[in-house]
Enzyme design. Structure first.
Site: not given
Length: 172
Positions: A47, A52, A100-101, A142-143, A146
């Site tokens: 995701g 991000q 997480c990226l 999670h997304e 963000h």
């Protein structure tokens, strides 16, 4: 084309409330969404949210599939989520690993509702209302965080932080 640059923890955009897209903006962002998905895949994400990659818009992609970072992830087609809303979440929760990226090299156990009901818009303007559960619900939450300036470490207890290397030892 090179992947988009991933904003790292400490970048102020990761702590901002993202802005909703208007119906007239949806098509304008179509090329960006293609690049967003390519970036997610390049970095073995499951995701990715627009903030991000330094775009403060309410959009993300959910795309679970097994990869080196998530070897046990279920398979699903990439889904572009625009202007998402969490309508309902179960009182039943589960604790599972997240990474997480934007926070490379870290994992943590995070408690989240197991079942959720959501609403979002597709690129063609269709309204989707559906339920999600388990790992897919976790990715969505999670997304969505963000888009609200929250990162997964905010939801974890410090004793539940692990390095990526130690996490991979646990799941291998």
């Amino acid at each position: 084309m090179a992947p988009l640059e991933i904003a790292q923890l400490g970048n102020p955009i990761l702590r901002q409330q993202a802005l909703a897209l208007t119906p007239s903006q949806l098509r304008d962002y179509a090329p960006f969404f293609v690049e967003l998905e390519k970036t997610m895949l390049e970095y073995n994400g499951i995701g990715i949210a627009a903030p991000q990659v330094s775009k403060s818009i309410r959009s993300f992609i959910v795309a679970s599939s097994p990869n080196p970072r998530y070897p046990n992830a279920p398979q699903m087609e990439p889904t572009l989520i625009l202007n998402p809303e969490l309508i309902w979440s179960s009182q039943e929760t589960e604790v599972d690993w997240e990474g997480c990226l934007s926070i490379p090299g870290m994992r943590a156990r995070v408690e989240r509702p197991k079942h959720i009901e959501v609403h979002y818009t597709t690129l063609n303007g269709s309204d989707i209302h559906c339920q999600m559960e388990g790992f897919i619900a976790r990715i969505f939450q999670h997304e969505l965080d963000h888009l609200n300036g929250i990162v997964f470490l905010d939801r974890a207890k410090p004793k539940d932080y692990f390095t990526e290397a130690e996490f991979l030892k646990l799941v291998s």
